[in-house]
Design an enzyme around this catalytic site. Structure first.
Site, PDB file in Angstrom:
ATOM      1  N   ASP A 193       0.840  -1.200   0.000  1.00  0.00           N
ATOM      2  CA  ASP A 193       0.000   0.000   0.000  1.00  0.00           C
ATOM      3  C   ASP A 193       0.876   1.251   0.000  1.00  0.00           C
ATOM      4  O   ASP A 193       1.735   1.420   0.864  1.00  0.00           O
ATOM      5  CB  ASP A 193      -0.894  -0.042   1.252  1.00  0.00           C
ATOM      6  CG  ASP A 193      -1.795   1.180   1.402  1.00  0.00           C
ATOM      7  OD1 ASP A 193      -1.899   1.971   0.451  1.00  0.00           O
ATOM      8  OD2 ASP A 193      -2.392   1.326   2.485  1.00  0.00           O
ATOM      9  N   HIS A 366      -4.190   4.647   6.480  1.00  0.00           N
ATOM     10  CA  HIS A 366      -3.068   4.135   5.683  1.00  0.00           C
ATOM     11  C   HIS A 366      -1.734   4.390   6.372  1.00  0.00           C
ATOM     12  O   HIS A 366      -1.557   5.385   7.084  1.00  0.00           O
ATOM     13  CB  HIS A 366      -3.068   4.794   4.303  1.00  0.00           C
ATOM     14  CG  HIS A 366      -4.290   4.483   3.496  1.00  0.00           C
ATOM     15  ND1 HIS A 366      -4.395   3.372   2.705  1.00  0.00           N
ATOM     16  CD2 HIS A 366      -5.466   5.141   3.380  1.00  0.00           C
ATOM     17  CE1 HIS A 366      -5.578   3.355   2.125  1.00  0.00           C
ATOM     18  NE2 HIS A 366      -6.252   4.421   2.521  1.00  0.00           N
TER      19      HIS A 366
END
Length: 553
Positions: A193, A366
């Site tokens: 990610d 995130h």
């Protein structure tokens, strides 16, 4: 491709926000990781959703063994109802993820036709040649997982969306121990990610938001209206906890908020005591200081509940004195103007508004740079491929891997559709498959393409002008017209001269053709269109879409 090599094919989600979907192929087996949507950009007039083009999967449909979901966000599951209508394969996901998916499939009336398999973190699904392992991670939605694909060539580790939260609301921490074990055993490819790679340090824990919310609610004198992502169950739980502490009832508003909160409560992911949730209609039975309203619209979407409240378009909720609005979200790239517009409108109506610039009312889901470094160190893969995020995020993540000592030739920053081929000896980009975007507009899927979007753009910029005329073929004469109708070009009643001159241009061009005994519709239309477009551009410097309609008797 050699028979014993593995292909990794991103079919969406590289260098763009959303639409995450990746195919992994070994021999005659393909598995798919995630199946998301992205939301239309400004120039995509009238488009509701953008889903991935899965022609590659359809061409190899007999090889697809299933779709494996990392978590329940729209950019990872939103395309499923559209894709499963074309490619009905088993879907694997955790309980909350599948609970949200079920709601979507019900809306599309295909739930009974689909095969859903619930899994838990730690479960392994086996096909003939592959083992797909779900590993718990932490993110801004509960029940998120990384996925490890065990292939005969080596392990591919896909992080999914994640952050490393050591104090998650549900107490279920990321399984760093299992990730470390995989790293020690050897990981061939890490797919990581990249969304927050530009941010230094660590992402702060979701728990810190609860402290801020509690402090804000303790001082609130009227209703508290919180706009957040409907999928952020942990955020909802903290809003609920703080509200109950101060004697407030909780109201959910907005279709997705109502649907997901119900699924989360039914499955035991959202804990609210009996009698603490009331409907919008029941709010009038309680004083304002006993109401907390959790709503959709944190991105300023015009049709979402928050914007409708701000612009007085909501049927049941009106702004009242002492209302306090909390925008508990960060703008998705491109949404900043819409959110600012809503916040300004709320202030104009006399409400107080708290948002990210004023208070710590949102944390990202995130991983920031230091968390990404930790994953790289735990996994220490042979090869690395950044995923999730815009292209600049992929490049920054590739550079981060270099800083950590990985050789440039072992890092692959791919474009959507490029094929990464892995063997026991090497990794290389070995071609490209067909990919792209399919536009969803209302009930239409794929019937809006670039030409339609181009026409909509011209219509939005310069409007349209229709000219209607009736001719008689036998006598080569004009019986009626030309008449002109305009939309979005000029106000006809105030532009008599321009409209009359345009009519004259159309009439002369048509008469010229008829004098030369030209009666083919195509030629008549093209000649009229060109003459009118040239005149209108000279007079207005605009290019409206000109539509000639010729009738004959």
């Amino acid at each position: 491709m050699k028979e014993n090599n593995v292909k990794v094919i991103p079919l969406g989600g590289l260098g763009e926000i959303g639409k995450n979907i990746t195919a992994i192929q070994y021999k005659d087996e393909i598995i798919v990781i995630d199946c998301g949507v992205s939301f239309p950009e400004e120039e995509m007039y009238g488009v509701d959703l953008v889903i991935p083009d899965i022609r590659y999967l359809l061409d190899n449909s007999d090889k697809v063994r299933g779709i494996f979901l990392t978590h329940g966000h729209e950019d990872h599951i939103g395309a499923l109802p559209y894709i499963l209508k074309q490619l009905n394969v088993p879907v694997y996901g955790t309980r909350l993820t599948l609970g949200i998916v079920e709601n979507k499939l019900k809306e599309h009336n295909i739930l009974s036709d689909c095969e859903l398999h619930g899994v838990e973190a730690g479960d392994i699904i086996e096909t003939e040649n592959l083992k797909i392992e779900f590993i718990r991670n932490t993110h801004s939605i509960a029940d998120s997982c990384c996925i490890a694909i065990h292939t005969p060539v080596g392990v591919i580790f896909h992080t999914g969306d994640f952050k490393i939260d050591y104090t998650p609301i549900d107490g279920l921490v990321m399984d760093l121990e299992r990730i470390s074990q995989l790293g020690k055993q050897g990981v061939m490819l890490l797919m990581g990610d990249s969304t927050n790679v530009e941010r230094p340090g660590y992402t702060i824990s979701e728990k810190s938001i609860g402290e801020t919310l509690t402090r804000i609610l303790s001082n609130a004198k009227g209703r508290v209206i919180v706009a957040t992502f409907a999928s952020n169950i942990h955020r909802m739980q903290q809003i609920v906890n703080s509200s109950i502490d101060y004697g407030r009832k909780v109201v959910f508003s907005g279709r997705s908020m109502e649907n997901i909160s119900k699924v989360a409560m039914d499955l035991g992911y959202l804990h609210i005591p009996e009698g603490k949730v009331i409907s919008v209609d029941e709010m009038e039975n309680y004083p304002n200081e006993q109401i907390t309203l959790i709503t959709t619209g944190s991105q300023g979407e015009p049709m979402a509940a928050l914007a409708r409240i701000a612009f007085s378009n909501h049927r049941k909720i009106k702004i009242e004195p002492k209302d306090l609005f909390i925008i508990s979200a960060s703008p998705i790239p491109g949404n900043g103007k819409m959110i600012s517009r809503v916040i300004n409108q709320l202030f104009k109506k006399g409400a107080d508004v708290i948002y990210e610039d004023l208070e710590e009312v949102h944390v990202s889901g995130h991983a920031c740079r230091e968390e990404l470094k930790l994953i790289h160190r735990l996994v220490h893969p042979k090869y690395f491929m950044p995923v999730h995020g815009e292209y600049r995020h992929l490049r920054h993540h590739a550079n981060l891997a270099k800083e950590l000592g990985m050789e440039s030739e072992n890092i692959f920053t791919l474009d959507t559709g490029e094929v990464l081929e892995l063997s026991t000896k090497e990794a290389k980009v070995s071609g490209r498959v067909h990919t792209g975007s399919v536009f969803v507009d209302g009930l239409g899927v794929g019937d809006v393409g670039n030409i339609v979007l181009r026409d909509r753009k011209y219509l939005a910029q310069d409007g349209m002008l229709t000219v209607v005329v009736t001719i008689e073929k036998e006598s080569y004469s004009i019986i009626a017209g030309p008449d002109i109708i305009t939309r979005g070009f000029v106000y006809a009643k105030e532009s008599d001269i321009l409209i009359n001159e345009t009519k004259e241009i159309a009439r002369k061009e048509l008469e010229n053709c008829l004098e030369n005994k030209i009666v083919e519709w195509y030629v008549l239309k093209v000649n009229m269109k060109k003459a009118m477009e040239k005149y209108l551009y000279e007079k207005t410097k605009r290019r409206p879409i000109v539509l000639p309609i010729i009738m004959e008797i």
